[in-house]
Write a protein that holds these residues in place. Structure first.
Motif, mmCIF file in Angstrom:
data_model
loop_
_atom_site.group_PDB
_atom_site.id
_atom_site.type_symbol
_atom_site.label_atom_id
_atom_site.label_comp_id
_atom_site.label_asym_id
_atom_site.label_seq_id
_atom_site.Cartn_x
_atom_site.Cartn_y
_atom_site.Cartn_z
ATOM 1 N N GLY A 10 0.864 -1.181 0.000
ATOM 2 C CA GLY A 10 0.000 0.000 0.000
ATOM 3 C C GLY A 10 0.899 1.228 0.000
ATOM 4 O O GLY A 10 1.890 1.269 0.743
ATOM 5 N N ALA A 11 0.581 2.175 -0.877
ATOM 6 C CA ALA A 11 1.451 3.351 -1.005
ATOM 7 C C ALA A 11 0.622 4.630 -0.995
ATOM 8 O O ALA A 11 0.867 5.558 -1.753
ATOM 9 N N GLY A 12 -0.379 4.666 -0.123
ATOM 10 C CA GLY A 12 -1.257 5.834 -0.018
ATOM 11 C C GLY A 12 -0.677 6.887 0.919
ATOM 12 O O GLY A 12 0.541 6.974 1.102
ATOM 13 N N ASN A 13 -1.590 7.659 1.550
ATOM 14 C CA ASN A 13 -1.176 8.799 2.389
ATOM 15 C C ASN A 13 -0.247 8.411 3.521
ATOM 16 O O ASN A 13 0.804 9.007 3.699
ATOM 17 N N MET A 14 -0.654 7.397 4.289
ATOM 18 C CA MET A 14 0.125 7.051 5.478
ATOM 19 C C MET A 14 1.458 6.426 5.088
ATOM 20 O O MET A 14 2.495 6.753 5.672
ATOM 21 N N ALA A 15 1.448 5.531 4.090
ATOM 22 C CA ALA A 15 2.705 4.910 3.648
ATOM 23 C C ALA A 15 3.653 5.979 3.130
ATOM 24 O O ALA A 15 4.848 5.988 3.484
ATOM 25 N N SER A 35 4.500 -1.537 -2.718
ATOM 26 C CA SER A 35 3.618 -2.101 -3.751
ATOM 27 C C SER A 35 2.249 -1.447 -3.666
ATOM 28 O O SER A 35 1.791 -1.066 -2.578
ATOM 29 N N ALA A 36 1.629 -1.282 -4.827
ATOM 30 C CA ALA A 36 0.260 -0.755 -4.913
ATOM 31 C C ALA A 36 -0.307 -1.210 -6.247
ATOM 32 O O ALA A 36 0.434 -1.311 -7.233
ATOM 33 N N PRO A 37 -1.622 -1.469 -6.299
ATOM 34 C CA PRO A 37 -2.188 -1.933 -7.570
ATOM 35 C C PRO A 37 -2.259 -0.843 -8.643
ATOM 36 O O PRO A 37 -2.193 -1.157 -9.822
ATOM 37 N N GLY A 38 -2.345 0.418 -8.245
ATOM 38 C CA GLY A 38 -2.505 1.508 -9.213
ATOM 39 C C GLY A 38 -1.175 1.984 -9.788
ATOM 40 O O GLY A 38 -0.256 2.329 -9.038
ATOM 41 N N LYS A 72 -6.211 -0.089 3.465
ATOM 42 C CA LYS A 72 -7.444 0.136 4.223
ATOM 43 C C LYS A 72 -7.824 -1.143 4.984
ATOM 44 O O LYS A 72 -7.582 -2.250 4.499
ATOM 45 N N PRO A 73 -8.445 -0.979 6.158
ATOM 46 C CA PRO A 73 -8.809 -2.158 6.953
ATOM 47 C C PRO A 73 -9.601 -3.198 6.151
ATOM 48 O O PRO A 73 -9.376 -4.404 6.296
ATOM 49 N N GLN A 74 -10.477 -2.730 5.276
ATOM 50 C CA GLN A 74 -11.329 -3.643 4.482
ATOM 51 C C GLN A 74 -10.499 -4.499 3.524
ATOM 52 O O GLN A 74 -10.972 -5.526 3.051
ATOM 53 N N MET A 75 -9.263 -4.058 3.217
ATOM 54 C CA MET A 75 -8.404 -4.781 2.273
ATOM 55 C C MET A 75 -7.443 -5.743 2.963
ATOM 56 O O MET A 75 -6.746 -6.514 2.304
ATOM 57 N N MET A 76 -7.376 -5.663 4.297
ATOM 58 C CA MET A 76 -6.308 -6.366 5.019
ATOM 59 C C MET A 76 -6.314 -7.882 4.806
ATOM 60 O O MET A 76 -5.278 -8.483 4.566
ATOM 61 N N ALA A 78 -7.533 -9.741 2.338
ATOM 62 C CA ALA A 78 -7.122 -10.110 0.974
ATOM 63 C C ALA A 78 -5.624 -9.876 0.790
ATOM 64 O O ALA A 78 -4.932 -10.699 0.181
ATOM 65 N N VAL A 79 -5.119 -8.773 1.336
ATOM 66 C CA VAL A 79 -3.698 -8.451 1.181
ATOM 67 C C VAL A 79 -2.823 -9.465 1.938
ATOM 68 O O VAL A 79 -1.804 -9.918 1.430
ATOM 69 N N CYS A 80 -3.253 -9.824 3.140
ATOM 70 C CA CYS A 80 -2.494 -10.828 3.907
ATOM 71 C C CYS A 80 -2.415 -12.128 3.115
ATOM 72 O O CYS A 80 -1.370 -12.785 3.075
HETATM 73 N N1 LIG Z 1 -5.838 8.356 7.327
HETATM 74 C C1 LIG Z 1 -5.672 8.361 8.642
HETATM 75 O O1 LIG Z 1 -5.934 9.318 9.374
HETATM 76 C C2 LIG Z 1 -5.115 7.144 9.296
HETATM 77 C C3 LIG Z 1 -5.131 5.932 8.650
HETATM 78 N N2 LIG Z 1 -4.662 4.824 9.275
HETATM 79 C C4 LIG Z 1 -4.720 3.543 8.603
HETATM 80 O O2 LIG Z 1 -3.759 3.532 7.554
HETATM 81 C C5 LIG Z 1 -4.189 2.669 6.541
HETATM 82 C C6 LIG Z 1 -3.952 3.331 5.195
HETATM 83 O O3 LIG Z 1 -4.700 4.523 5.157
HETATM 84 P P1 LIG Z 1 -4.378 5.679 4.102
HETATM 85 O O4 LIG Z 1 -2.929 5.737 3.786
HETATM 86 O O5 LIG Z 1 -5.076 6.875 4.614
HETATM 87 O O6 LIG Z 1 -5.172 5.076 2.834
HETATM 88 P P2 LIG Z 1 -4.960 5.341 1.282
HETATM 89 O O7 LIG Z 1 -6.247 5.011 0.615
HETATM 90 O O8 LIG Z 1 -4.319 6.659 1.038
HETATM 91 O O9 LIG Z 1 -3.881 4.215 0.885
HETATM 92 C C7 LIG Z 1 -4.193 2.850 0.735
HETATM 93 C C8 LIG Z 1 -3.225 2.240 -0.260
HETATM 94 O O10 LIG Z 1 -3.503 0.855 -0.381
HETATM 95 C C9 LIG Z 1 -3.294 0.481 -1.731
HETATM 96 N N3 LIG Z 1 -3.951 -0.800 -1.996
HETATM 97 C C10 LIG Z 1 -5.268 -1.062 -2.188
HETATM 98 N N4 LIG Z 1 -5.447 -2.371 -2.430
HETATM 99 C C11 LIG Z 1 -4.218 -2.957 -2.369
HETATM 100 C C12 LIG Z 1 -3.743 -4.276 -2.551
HETATM 101 N N5 LIG Z 1 -4.567 -5.280 -2.825
HETATM 102 N N6 LIG Z 1 -2.413 -4.505 -2.432
HETATM 103 C C13 LIG Z 1 -1.546 -3.504 -2.147
HETATM 104 N N7 LIG Z 1 -1.948 -2.232 -1.978
HETATM 105 C C14 LIG Z 1 -3.263 -1.959 -2.094
HETATM 106 C C15 LIG Z 1 -3.861 1.649 -2.507
HETATM 107 O O11 LIG Z 1 -3.368 1.673 -3.810
HETATM 108 C C16 LIG Z 1 -3.309 2.809 -1.682
HETATM 109 O O12 LIG Z 1 -2.005 3.088 -2.136
HETATM 110 C C17 LIG Z 1 -5.643 2.303 6.838
HETATM 111 O O13 LIG Z 1 -5.710 0.969 7.263
HETATM 112 C C18 LIG Z 1 -6.053 3.230 7.954
HETATM 113 O O14 LIG Z 1 -6.903 2.597 8.880
HETATM 114 C C19 LIG Z 1 -4.079 4.887 10.486
HETATM 115 C C20 LIG Z 1 -4.025 6.070 11.153
HETATM 116 C C21 LIG Z 1 -4.551 7.285 10.647
#
Ligand SMILES: NC(=O)C1=CN([C@@H]2O[C@H](COP(=O)(O)OP(=O)(O)OC[C@H]3O[C@@H](n4cnc5c(N)ncnc54)[C@H](O)[C@@H]3O)[C@@H](O)[C@H]2O)C=CC1
Ligand SMILES: O=C(O)[C@@H]1CCC=N1
Length: 272
Positions: A10-15, A35-38, A72-76, A78-80
């Motif tokens: 996962g390479a979203g905001n937090m990563a 890694s990220a699917p997009g 995202k928690p909903q993806m955990m 499947a990702v695991c």
């Molecule tokens: N946003 C927040 O305030 C906080 C978020 N968190 C937790 O951090 C986690 C990530 O949140 P964000 O970074 O905000 O989400 P985000 O939506 O910005 O990033 C999620 C990433 O997961 C990737 N992804 C989706 N399906 C995938 C797969 N099958 N394999 C690999 N990568 C995949 C997406 O491409 C995206 O890069 C969540 O579980 C959330 O609960 C924890 C603390 C604070």
């Protein structure tokens, strides 16, 4: 940390904030993968941080000491399942997902050392705070690796009980949103009292920043700092009395209770 190899799933905001923090602390880009699917997400994180990126999660974790689950928690679940066949027993799994327990992750991954964390979005500015919990399989060296990872973006605090992460989520994980809500409400009230919107917004935000700095720097608690602003029969007293007559403290307790309850409920719903 300089030799630790870290793979982000996962390479979203937090990563991206964690990767930015690690790079700023001097961790070599060659030691970080994601890694990220997009394709767009991969291109962005690779261009910004100079790290190798993968579409395949299993490929990304090859050779890593630490595998960070940042989806995202909903993806955990499947990702695991995508990484389970390639995960080595010595690889530390660090999860930042809200409401996903170590027991669920152990079910999905097999027995594995796990550190479950709850960071928050000020990590983007390296002003975050995180709660961390380690399972019994985590070695002292791995605890250190997890702590260094989260300290790259702010303060890292260890907890003795996993359940306390529901409270951490309620206080600091979701917490930035409560302060933003207060900023929105104070700005709107300032406008109603006759201020131009941009002035009301600047007054509010700078007051929040100043108050937070005072609370961090001061050797007295928040209640004492509040008393020092509150002159007898003055303006602050009028406002505080009005907040309290409206049940402010009880409302805050109820709101944080709802967040903690939701965290536990997510564990129940998504953990199967
Ligand atoms: N946003 C927040 O305030 C906080 C978020 N968190 C937790 O951090 C986690 C990530 O949140 P964000 O970074 O905000 O989400 P985000 O939506 O910005 O990033 C999620 C990433 O997961 C990737 N992804 C989706 N399906 C995938 C797969 N099958 N394999 C690999 N990568 C995949 C997406 O491409 C995206 O890069 C969540 O579980 C959330 O609960 C924890 C603390 C604070
Ligand atoms: O709202 C959420 O579920 C996530 C976890 C903490 C902050 N954002």
């Amino acid at each position: 940390m300089s030799k630790t190899r870290i793979a982000f799933i996962g390479a979203g905001n937090m990563a991206a904030s964690l990767i930015g923090g690690l790079r700023a602390k001097g961790l070599d880009a060659a030691h970080i993968r994601a890694s990220a699917p997009g394709a767009e997400t991969r291109a962005r994180v690779s261009a910004e941080h100079g790290i190798e990126v993968f579409a395949d999660n299993a490929q990304a974790i090859e050779g890593a000491d630490v595998v960070v689950l940042a989806v995202k928690p909903q993806m955990m679940k499947a990702v695991c399942e995508t990484i389970r066949p390639s995960l080595k027993p010595h690889q530390l799994v660090v999860s930042i997902a809200a409401g996903i327990t170590c027991a669920s992750m152990n079910n999905w991954l097999g027995e594995q050392p796990i550190v479950r964390c709850m960071p928050n979005t000020p990590a983007l500015l390296r002003q975050g705070v995180s709660g961390l919990y380690a399972t019994a399989d985590v070695t002292a060296e791995q605890r250190q690796q997890a702590e260094e990872l989260l300290s790259a973006v702010g303060i890292a605090l260890w907890l003795n009980e996993e359940q306390q992460l529901d409270a951490v989520t309620a206080v600091s994980g979701s917490g930035p949103a409560y302060f933003f809500l207060l900023i929105e409400a104070m700005t709107a009230a300032g406008v109603k009292l006759g201020l131009p919107a941009d002035i009301a917004a600047q007054l509010t935000v700078q007051t929040a920043l100043g108050a937070a700095h005072m609370a961090v720097a001061s050797d007295v608690d928040a209640a004492e700092l509040r008393r020092r602003v509150t002159s007898p029969a003055g303006t602050t007293e009028a406002a505080i009395k009005s907040f309290q007559a409206g049940g402010f403290e009880a409302l805050v307790e109820k709101a944080l209770g709802a967040a903690a309850h939701r965290s536990a409920e997510m564990a129940e719903q998504l953990g199967r």
